[in-house]
Design a protein around this motif. Structure first.
Motif, PDB file in Angstrom:
ATOM      1  N   TYR A 244     -31.398 -23.898  -0.372  1.00  0.00           N
ATOM      2  CA  TYR A 244     -30.854 -23.277   0.983  1.00  0.00           C
ATOM      3  C   TYR A 244     -32.233 -23.961   2.009  1.00  0.00           C
ATOM      4  O   TYR A 244     -31.614 -24.148   3.057  1.00  0.00           O
TER       5      TYR A 244
ATOM      6  N   ILE B 208     -30.816 -25.932   5.301  1.00  0.00           N
ATOM      7  CA  ILE B 208     -31.191 -25.703   6.821  1.00  0.00           C
ATOM      8  C   ILE B 208     -32.273 -26.729   7.399  1.00  0.00           C
ATOM      9  O   ILE B 208     -31.947 -27.068   8.669  1.00  0.00           O
TER      10      ILE B 208
ATOM     11  N   ASN C 280     -30.448 -28.688  10.565  1.00  0.00           N
ATOM     12  CA  ASN C 280     -31.490 -28.665  11.790  1.00  0.00           C
ATOM     13  C   ASN C 280     -31.580 -30.371  12.272  1.00  0.00           C
ATOM     14  O   ASN C 280     -31.412 -30.707  13.653  1.00  0.00           O
TER      15      ASN C 280
ATOM     16  N   THR D 100     -33.371 -21.994  12.584  1.00  0.00           N
ATOM     17  CA  THR D 100     -34.201 -22.982  11.661  1.00  0.00           C
ATOM     18  C   THR D 100     -35.358 -22.337  11.197  1.00  0.00           C
ATOM     19  O   THR D 100     -35.630 -22.358   9.993  1.00  0.00           O
TER      20      THR D 100
ATOM     21  N   GLY E 199     -34.714 -19.091   9.265  1.00  0.00           N
ATOM     22  CA  GLY E 199     -34.105 -19.652   7.891  1.00  0.00           C
ATOM     23  C   GLY E 199     -35.023 -20.294   6.960  1.00  0.00           C
ATOM     24  O   GLY E 199     -34.593 -19.961   5.717  1.00  0.00           O
TER      25      GLY E 199
ATOM     26  N   HIS F 119     -27.717 -17.850   9.744  1.00  0.00           N
ATOM     27  CA  HIS F 119     -28.330 -19.157  10.215  1.00  0.00           C
ATOM     28  C   HIS F 119     -27.610 -20.393   9.973  1.00  0.00           C
ATOM     29  O   HIS F 119     -27.724 -21.313  10.772  1.00  0.00           O
ATOM     30  N   PHE F 120     -27.012 -20.341   8.931  1.00  0.00           N
ATOM     31  CA  PHE F 120     -26.170 -21.628   8.410  1.00  0.00           C
ATOM     32  C   PHE F 120     -25.205 -21.678   9.411  1.00  0.00           C
ATOM     33  O   PHE F 120     -24.652 -22.966   9.836  1.00  0.00           O
TER      34      PHE F 120
END
Length: 244
Positions: free
Chosen positions: A135, A139, A143, A204, A207, A221-222
């Motif tokens: 993960y 992330i 970003n 980001t 996350g 967040h994703f």
């Protein structure tokens, strides 16, 4: 695919030629931030139940990948349009502008991921490592793609080097410091906090520190980052066709 491969190969050749300047340039600012905020001002501090060093490292990765991805994509396009006039060569070449946009955005994102790798190595050597997870990598990659797509669009729309500098001063620099990179956004005034929560760098930063967060928050967040990327990519590709 051949056109995409050609664009990425061109960027790889440029990367090899600028390897040392790219590598050293990507390490200077993160190293200074680690020394000043991590080992200096933040030494002995606790933020959100963890040491300040554990808090600030994901923020530095978020900020550095944003800056590197954005600047590489934006400067590459802007300089090619305004100074070297090489952008026209792609416009007359048998290359689909959507593929061209995708190639430049991927190249900018890879520069961002390279800067993230350098910081992770630096942290592993001097700060005892960083807990990585799929993960975390996802992330970070998203970003890079978001800000590479943003840089590509900015490079197309802004018609001067001075304009690029103003855009960075008014948009990129404030995000660098306000989106939870160096301190928790919980300390922000309420109105400013709501505004900051919709910005991609905030998701980001949070996350990358998502240890202990629920699945819904991680999915948020994703989803926000993926949404930003899709919108910026579509707008950038359409604007690229319009320029053509």
């Amino acid at each position: 695919m051949a056109a995409l491969y050609g664009i990425l190969w061109q960027e790889f050749v440029l990367f090899k030629r600028k390897f040392w300047s790219t590598t050293i340039g990507a390490m200077v600012s993160p190293t200074l931030y680690l020394i000043a905020f991590g080992w200096g001002l933040g030494s002995g501090m606790q933020v959100e139940g963890r040491s300040y060093m554990e808090f600030v490292i994901p923020g530095i990765i978020a900020m550095s990948t944003m800056l590197v991805s954005f600047s590489n994509a934006a400067n590459s396009i802007n300089i090619a349009r305004m100074y070297y006039k090489t952008f026209e060569e792609f416009m007359v070449a048998p290359v689909n502008m959507t593929v061209f946009a995708l190639g430049k955005i991927i190249a900018g994102a890879l520069y961002g991921m390279y800067s993230a790798l350098l910081i992770i190595i630096l942290v592993s050597v001097f700060a005892g490592g960083l807990p990585l997870s799929p993960y975390f990598i996802l992330i970070t990659l998203l970003n890079c793609f978001v800000f590479s797509a943003g840089g590509f669009l900015a490079g197309l729309m802004i018609n001067s080097h001075g304009g690029m500098a103003k855009f960075s001063n008014f948009v990129i620099t404030p995000m660098s410091f306000l989106c939870g990179t160096f301190f928790s956004i919980e300390k922000m005034p309420l109105v400013l906090k709501y505004f900051i929560q919709v910005l991609p760098l905030t998701h980001t930063s949070i996350g990358l520190r998502s240890t202990g967060e629920g699945i819904a928050a991680m999915a948020l967040h994703f989803g926000v980052l993926a949404g930003y990327f899709i919108v910026l990519f579509i707008v950038g590709a359409c604007y690229c066709k319009k320029v053509e």
